[in-house]
Design a protein around this motif. Structure first.
Motif, short mmCIF file in Angstrom:
data_model
loop_
_atom_site.label_atom_id
_atom_site.label_comp_id
_atom_site.label_asym_id
_atom_site.label_seq_id
_atom_site.Cartn_x
_atom_site.Cartn_y
_atom_site.Cartn_z
N SER A 108 6.12 8.83 10.40
CA SER A 108 4.61 8.92 10.95
C SER A 108 4.18 7.57 11.09
N ALA A 109 2.86 7.23 11.49
CA ALA A 109 2.19 6.09 11.41
C ALA A 109 2.15 5.61 9.91
N ALA A 110 1.60 6.52 9.27
CA ALA A 110 1.44 6.15 7.82
C ALA A 110 2.39 5.61 7.22
N GLN A 111 3.70 6.15 7.49
CA GLN A 111 4.95 5.56 7.01
C GLN A 111 5.37 4.27 7.65
N GLN A 112 5.05 4.02 8.71
CA GLN A 112 5.17 2.68 9.52
C GLN A 112 4.35 1.65 8.80
N LEU A 113 2.92 2.15 8.66
CA LEU A 113 1.93 1.09 8.18
C LEU A 113 2.43 0.62 6.54
N ALA A 114 2.76 1.87 5.75
CA ALA A 114 3.18 1.34 4.59
C ALA A 114 4.31 0.59 4.45
N LYS B 36 18.61 11.55 5.01
CA LYS B 36 18.75 11.16 4.07
C LYS B 36 17.36 11.07 3.13
N PRO B 37 17.38 10.96 1.80
CA PRO B 37 16.18 11.00 1.19
C PRO B 37 15.48 9.41 1.29
N LEU B 38 14.30 9.51 1.45
CA LEU B 38 13.67 8.38 1.47
C LEU B 38 13.29 7.53 0.20
N LEU B 39 13.25 6.19 0.31
CA LEU B 39 12.79 5.42 -0.85
C LEU B 39 11.26 5.84 -1.32
N PRO B 40 10.82 6.16 -2.45
CA PRO B 40 9.57 6.57 -2.96
C PRO B 40 8.37 5.85 -2.06
N TYR B 41 8.48 4.55 -1.91
CA TYR B 41 7.03 3.92 -1.32
C TYR B 41 7.14 4.51 0.20
N LEU B 42 8.08 5.33 0.65
CA LEU B 42 7.85 5.63 2.03
C LEU B 42 7.65 7.09 2.02
N GLN B 43 7.74 7.89 0.99
CA GLN B 43 7.61 9.35 1.12
C GLN B 43 6.12 9.52 1.12
N ALA B 44 5.54 10.68 1.57
CA ALA B 44 4.43 11.25 1.73
C ALA B 44 4.19 12.74 1.58
N ASP B 45 3.18 13.01 0.90
CA ASP B 45 3.07 14.46 0.46
C ASP B 45 1.97 14.85 1.36
N ILE C 123 0.72 -1.31 -0.26
CA ILE C 123 -0.02 0.07 0.05
C ILE C 123 0.75 1.14 0.10
N THR C 124 0.11 2.42 -0.50
CA THR C 124 0.93 3.69 -0.48
C THR C 124 0.89 4.07 1.08
N THR C 125 1.64 5.38 1.08
CA THR C 125 1.42 6.00 2.55
C THR C 125 0.13 6.71 2.26
N ALA C 126 -0.28 7.34 1.48
CA ALA C 126 -1.86 7.94 1.28
C ALA C 126 -2.84 6.92 1.65
N ARG C 127 -2.55 5.79 1.30
CA ARG C 127 -3.72 4.66 1.51
C ARG C 127 -3.52 4.27 3.13
N ALA C 128 -2.29 4.04 3.41
CA ALA C 128 -2.04 3.87 4.80
C ALA C 128 -2.70 4.55 5.88
#
Lengths: 408, 408
Positions: free
Chosen positions: B315-321, B277-286, B212-217
């Motif tokens: 964030s929790a959304a990043q943890q969940l993703a 350090k930059p995050l990998l795209p799957y962990l980025q959140a806008d 799942i994406t961070t947005a969906r998370a």
């Protein structure tokens, strides 16, 4: 000795499901709702139907398409039910005519999860495996962690992805970082592996704040399944310090469709291997808690390893007593993976990581070579205890790897 | 700005439960059966009763003494219910006369677990904490593990021992081995600690094999609780290599009685700290996935630390993703601990291990000194977001340590 059944196929000395076994599963046929069933020869006995027909005294415990209600009923109920099943299926059974309509060909049965997994814990109780992996990761001098001979080391796993044999497994995505890379990357796992394990299933719960003895732990165990702890080695290497394996193991764990009860395995009980250091009293056991169960791994139908459950340094009762030692409450449906069961030689190793020594020595698999698992490969675990003229088997624990998903 | 309620106590600018909050709990009074309730001022609204009376459109979701059914109903149902509650409790509400008989004094309520925890995962998303612990265990050069700035590191915890605030906690037993001892020993934990955390609760499930994406998370998160990840530091030090914490954390985790919803916290959303350090795209959140929530720890009524949820690096959304990234299925009722939230100074640390720097600097606690927790000590976490003329609070997350049990 073989207990003879009026179902001929149950008397086959090489069959997995004689009257001595009576393992518990959940099955359906032709899209009907899943039901509790017991394997006997090449048949499944619809025990939900047997209960409805008044042939058992299990008081609606078998109507939920999972064995958890019987598991929660405790050891006396387990024994009484097993005895009743034996009566119904033994040669000369009085109720044969009532039982016959409740038999379904095993070949027609679709198998489902036999239990609701409350929580899944994975141990690390195979010494050869710990030694092999430790040697690869830390060198032969520091192979076995200092705590290993004192503690049945374990970690909490993920219950939501424990699936029944036959379920296809998607190759996981994840973060990896080769040693020479500046930054990690995200993509399909490249070192996908199996772990050959036995899973112990907790029937009777324990309370929070109440440690248990190994003797009580033994009584709490309902039965055993084959267990494949699928592992993403490249994800694991990058993520596991300092808090242990997480996504490398969370994507899937497969179990055999049949729970072999502790009672069925009792004739095959053996001691754990000799202690290299004395155990603390809370882990000592004055009963043989391990079992002589022959195990094997097949890849795409070719046998690539054989080993035996008796290699485990810690029994399930010792694992469970340790699990509850802090006061951790144990629940009906808890599943305890044993850890990978490797024997002394490379042909006895329980993971590809060990068989290929980290990918250095490819395996010959029916004319093809493999280091780790490729897409569309099928991995199968098998296990049985050998009695005098009969076998007690688990049914295959199998899974086929599908290509990784696209990230959404 | 404060939303005014016809319940006067809900308009107190220093109260935890104004109309802006509406947190969800499960309560009983005088030994009646536990029911779903919502805190408002110094009252609990019996929402199970409100549903029975036809005041909500929640179709029996609130009759199970747990919030899981509403959690499973998804974000649109969450919003609609919250809107309806606001209508019922706002100044000038049309249905006031029907609601009044459903209010119970908060002081009379016994609180129960607000959710059935499906699985419990504990992250390690506070950088100051990881840095502090790493410095103590591995020295300042190797304090932060190499993966830490790339992965929200986490491990699976034990769900069976997550308990509601107010539950007494038995000091755990366990194995320890001081560095100079020849052999380990088994007995009561001597370095018992807290970890000040926030727990995120998953409402909407995800499927096995579907990252799942961070947005969906973010959309999947139902709400947050205060969480105390009780920790046995001496057990942890001996057991945690190589598979992570196990019995050191398995004996108890306490949560606040009230789930503060994601919607109630939305006005306090903030960005996570700048990336090192930059995050990998799957962990980025806008979107801003973190929250400005003031947190504190009290020991026996004396405040010993203050910090803020905004310290969390992930964030929790990043943890969940990340949790779902391998294809791990997430479930309604999954609880994700944030990891200890420590701020920059010793007075902002979220564990006694850090506050006393491994026991070297005892704390003054109301004239007594403490390194780790002694029997009969009571530890309390508090947290609130500060709005314009109102606060959104969680209620206290408290627990008293009882002496260790005798081993049976």
């Amino acid at each position: 000795m073989l207990k003879r059944s009026w179902i001929d196929s149950a008397n086959d000395p090489e069959g997995e499901f004689p009257l001595n076994n009576l393992p518990y599963g959940v099955f359906s046929t032709n899209g009907t709702a899943p039901r509790c069933g017991v394997a006997i020869g090449d048949r499944v006995l619809d025990v939900a139907g047997a209960e409805e027909a008044g042939l058992t005294e299990t008081a609606d415990l078998l109507q939920y398409a999972t064995w958890n209600p019987l598991m929660a009923a405790g050891p006396a109920a387990w024994s009484a039910f097993r005895e009743r099943l034996t009566d119904l299926l033994a040669e000369g059974a009085a109720d044969r005519a009532k039982v016959e309509p409740l038999l379904v060909p095993l070949a027609d049965a679709t198998m489902h999860m036999p239990l609701e997994v409350a929580e899944y814990t994975d141990f690390y109780a195979g010494k050869q495996h710990a030694q092999n992996v430790g040697t690869m990761f830390r060198g032969p001098e520091n192979a076995l962690p200092p705590n290993w001979l004192h503690i049945p080391i374990g970690y909490n796993g993920r219950a939501s992805t424990v699936v029944v044999s036959g379920t296809d497994i998607r190759r996981p995505l994840g973060q990896t970082k080769p040693k020479d890379a500046e930054m990690p990357s995200f993509g399909p796992c490249k070192r996908l592996d199996i772990e050959l394990e036995i899973g112990a299933i907790v029937g009777t719960p324990s309370k929070m704040g109440e440690p248990i003895t190994t003797a009580r732990a033994q009584d709490m165990i309902f039965g055993y399944v084959l267990l494949n702890d699928w592992s993403a080695r490249d994800l694991q290497a990058w993520e596991y310090q300092p808090l242990g394996p997480f996504q490398a193991k969370a994507f899937a764990t497969s179990i055999s469709p049949w729970i072999v009860t502790r009672e069925a395995l009792a004739p095959f009980a053996v001691d754990t291997p000799p202690r290299e250091k004395p155990l603390l009293p809370y882990l000592q056991a004055d009963f043989p808690g391990n079992y002589d169960v022959a195990l094997s791994v097949e890849m795409n139908g070719h046998r690539i390893s054989t080993t035996n459950m008796r290699e485990l340094y810690y029994s399930a009762a010792q694992q469970l007593a340790h699990h509850a030692s802090s006061g951790c409450a144990m629940r009906t449906g808890d599943l305890l993976g044993s850890g990978t069961i490797s024997g002394p030689e490379p042909s006895n190793y329980g993971s590809l990581l060990e068989m290929t020594w980290g990918g250095e020595n490819p395996l010959d698999v029916g004319g093809e070579t493999r280091t780790f698992i490729e897409d569309d490969d099928t991995l199968t675990l098998r296990g049985h205890a050998q009695g005098d003229g009969y076998r007690v088997g688990f049914g295959a624990c199998t899974g086929t790897i599908l290509p990784a998903p696209e990230f959404p």
